[in-house]
Design a protein around this motif. Structure first.
Motif, short mmCIF file in Angstrom:
data_model
loop_
_atom_site.label_atom_id
_atom_site.label_comp_id
_atom_site.label_asym_id
_atom_site.label_seq_id
_atom_site.Cartn_x
_atom_site.Cartn_y
_atom_site.Cartn_z
N SER A 189 13.53 -11.75 -8.08
CA SER A 189 14.65 -12.48 -7.47
C SER A 189 14.76 -13.89 -8.03
N LEU A 190 13.80 -14.31 -8.84
CA LEU A 190 13.87 -15.63 -9.49
C LEU A 190 14.31 -15.53 -10.95
N LEU A 191 14.48 -14.31 -11.47
CA LEU A 191 14.86 -14.16 -12.88
C LEU A 191 16.30 -14.66 -13.09
N VAL A 192 16.48 -15.52 -14.08
CA VAL A 192 17.82 -16.03 -14.40
C VAL A 192 18.58 -14.94 -15.15
N HIS A 193 19.76 -14.58 -14.62
CA HIS A 193 20.55 -13.51 -15.24
C HIS A 193 22.03 -13.77 -15.10
N ALA A 194 22.81 -12.96 -15.82
CA ALA A 194 24.27 -13.09 -15.85
C ALA A 194 24.81 -11.76 -16.35
N SER A 195 26.13 -11.59 -16.33
CA SER A 195 26.70 -10.50 -17.11
C SER A 195 28.11 -10.86 -17.54
N PRO A 196 28.44 -10.49 -18.80
CA PRO A 196 29.73 -10.87 -19.37
C PRO A 196 30.84 -9.96 -18.87
N PRO A 197 32.08 -10.35 -19.10
CA PRO A 197 33.20 -9.46 -18.78
C PRO A 197 33.08 -8.14 -19.53
N ASN A 198 33.70 -7.11 -19.02
CA ASN A 198 33.77 -5.82 -19.71
C ASN A 198 35.17 -5.65 -20.28
N ILE A 199 35.30 -5.81 -21.61
CA ILE A 199 36.61 -5.62 -22.24
C ILE A 199 36.73 -4.21 -22.82
N SER A 200 35.69 -3.40 -22.67
CA SER A 200 35.71 -2.06 -23.26
C SER A 200 36.53 -1.10 -22.40
N PRO A 201 36.87 0.06 -22.96
CA PRO A 201 37.61 1.06 -22.17
C PRO A 201 36.73 1.89 -21.26
N PHE A 202 35.46 1.55 -21.12
CA PHE A 202 34.55 2.32 -20.27
C PHE A 202 34.02 1.46 -19.12
N GLY A 203 34.08 2.00 -17.90
CA GLY A 203 33.53 1.30 -16.75
C GLY A 203 32.01 1.23 -16.82
N ARG A 204 31.44 0.38 -15.98
CA ARG A 204 29.99 0.20 -16.01
C ARG A 204 29.52 -0.16 -14.61
N THR A 205 29.21 0.89 -13.82
CA THR A 205 28.80 0.68 -12.44
C THR A 205 27.28 0.69 -12.34
N ILE A 206 26.75 -0.29 -11.61
CA ILE A 206 25.32 -0.38 -11.32
C ILE A 206 25.15 -0.59 -9.82
N VAL A 207 24.19 0.11 -9.22
CA VAL A 207 23.84 -0.11 -7.80
C VAL A 207 22.62 -1.03 -7.73
N TYR A 208 22.69 -2.03 -6.87
CA TYR A 208 21.58 -2.97 -6.68
C TYR A 208 21.04 -2.85 -5.27
N LEU A 209 19.76 -2.54 -5.16
CA LEU A 209 19.07 -2.67 -3.89
C LEU A 209 18.30 -3.99 -3.94
N SER A 210 18.55 -4.86 -2.98
CA SER A 210 17.77 -6.10 -2.89
C SER A 210 16.82 -5.92 -1.72
N LEU A 211 15.54 -5.79 -2.05
CA LEU A 211 14.53 -5.45 -1.05
C LEU A 211 13.64 -6.66 -0.78
N CYS A 212 13.28 -6.84 0.48
CA CYS A 212 12.54 -8.02 0.90
C CYS A 212 11.35 -7.58 1.75
N HIS A 213 10.22 -8.23 1.57
CA HIS A 213 9.07 -7.94 2.42
C HIS A 213 9.48 -8.22 3.87
N VAL A 214 9.08 -7.33 4.79
CA VAL A 214 9.56 -7.48 6.17
C VAL A 214 9.13 -8.80 6.81
N ASP A 215 7.97 -9.34 6.41
CA ASP A 215 7.52 -10.63 6.96
C ASP A 215 8.38 -11.79 6.50
#
Lengths: 267, 267
Positions: free
Chosen positions: A200-226
């Protein structure tokens, strides 16, 4: 589904880990079909680009059966429990559709920066695990990571309310450049079914998608219960308030839906 | 520097050919240094993004020694003469700097579409050969190609005067999608010194560069001398009017500049 000692070291050093072929082509097809259903819904949880196409659907594990199962899938929950060292709850769950031609940028950021500032999550004992629903290529707006940037703690950020429809705490260019001069800049790519774990501290980004193909990603953000959040200013379907530990389902929980829906193997 | 029969077949089928390691790290360093000098010039030939950073420098073979030599380099001129079947002249010469953070999109287009409409070039007996001056990666705005799209002749296009500072005849989304369903969409990437040949009819684009690393590519657009343009409405440094056949220099013509400038091998 246990990470090896070598994988743990890779994760600690780079801040991410790529697991190719974690889900089968058939399992990915179940998710593709389910994502199309979710994006067609007229709900508050489904956000759109300025063009009107879907950008993000939040909390679909609460209103879609395939994503409910994915949110408790042992191939996702167990590695994260292993890294975070105990039971986890779902802090955020989103399907990001980087639509063909219209998918917009996500500027450089750390997820924990937002979780701390907006939700008062005490520590970065939380992380993302991402599932490629479509093939992710150099052409359709892959995630960009700065390896090693997770070792820098929470980095100063500004609240970007302008670039896109989603408010984000983003890093300035000087900081991103300085980090990339040391760690480089990588774009993990691969076919549907690949999985990416990242700090969760990793620096990241993503550019626009100008291609004719979609790009779906599912993100689970999980946290220690404490480490659950203390501040409840965001919508409960963006920053969840149910801190119940997740019990994984069986390994074939998605595969069961292949049989039911009659989806055939692509090859 | 002759293409093999297999390479000719690859080019004919896909519309492009990738030649990794065509120039050495030292030769690429000469070009990096020369590009920085050119982009610092205040000349009509150097166009800028809305942010002010350089986007494209035209005709630098007429005012920079390294790019003069590159424009007559046998590793570039000979394969193109081979494919076009005779002597060639320089129709256009540009250094495209996809600047870190600021480098903007090039929408989907065919180069010959512009050369025909704007310059009255009779036939597509002309093509591009591109030299990677920087490393080109999935992260910094690589060229995107639709393999096989060069077989479709000149495709209907609209004149885009809005998206960026450079007017371009661009293809609509339905056409791009239809072509990509058949041919796919690829992003050839590799280190500085790689070379890409591609047909003037190949449908291509490139996304913005949001990464912290620049991505400069030099494009020679070479035309068979019999096929020179007939209409002279664009600036002579954009659509050249000197149709003299190019005589290649010696293979070490760039390497000579390594010695002079004292640039050392990076490795």
């Amino acid at each position: 589904m246990k990470l090896t000692a070598e994988q743990r070291i890779q994760f600690d050093e780079a801040g991410y880990l790529f697991l190719p072929g974690c889900f089968s082509t058939d399992e990915a097809a179940v998710l593709q079909s389910a994502a199309a259903e979710v994006f067609a819904l007229d709900r508050d949880e489904v956000w759109r680009e300025s063009s009107g196409v879907a950008r993000t659907a939040f909390a679909s594990h609460t209103y879609n059966e395939a994503f409910r199962r994915l949110g408790r899938h042992p191939r996702l929950i167990e590695p994260v429990r292993q890294i975070l060292g105990g039971p986890v709850y779902m802090h955020q769950y989103k399907i990001n559709a980087k639509a063909a031609f219209d998918g917009e940028v996500w500027q450089w950021h750390q997820d924990y920066g937002t979780w701390k500032r907006d939700d008062d999550m005490p520590e970065p004992r939380a992380m993302n695990i991402a599932v490629f629903v479509d093939d992710v290529t150099a052409a359709n707006g892959p995630l960009l990571f700065i390896p090693g940037s997770h070792t820098q703690g929470v980095i100063a950020a500004g609240h970007d309310l302008k670039t896109t429809s989603y408010p984000l705490w983003t890093l300035d260019r000087e900081t991103v450049t300085r980090l990339a001069e040391r760690g480089g800049c990588v774009a993990p790519t691969g076919p549907a079914g690949c999985v990416l774990l990242f700090s969760s501290l990793l620096v990241h980004a993503s550019p626009p998608n100008i291609s004719p193909f979609g790009r779906t990603i599912v993100y689970l953000s999980l946290c220690h219960v404490d480490n659950h959040i203390r501040k409840f200013q965001r919508e409960p379907w963006i920053a969840h308030r149910d801190f119940t530990p997740i019990e994984p389902l069986a390994d074939d929980c998605l595969a069961e839906l292949i049989d039911r829906s009659g989806i055939q193997a692509a090859q």
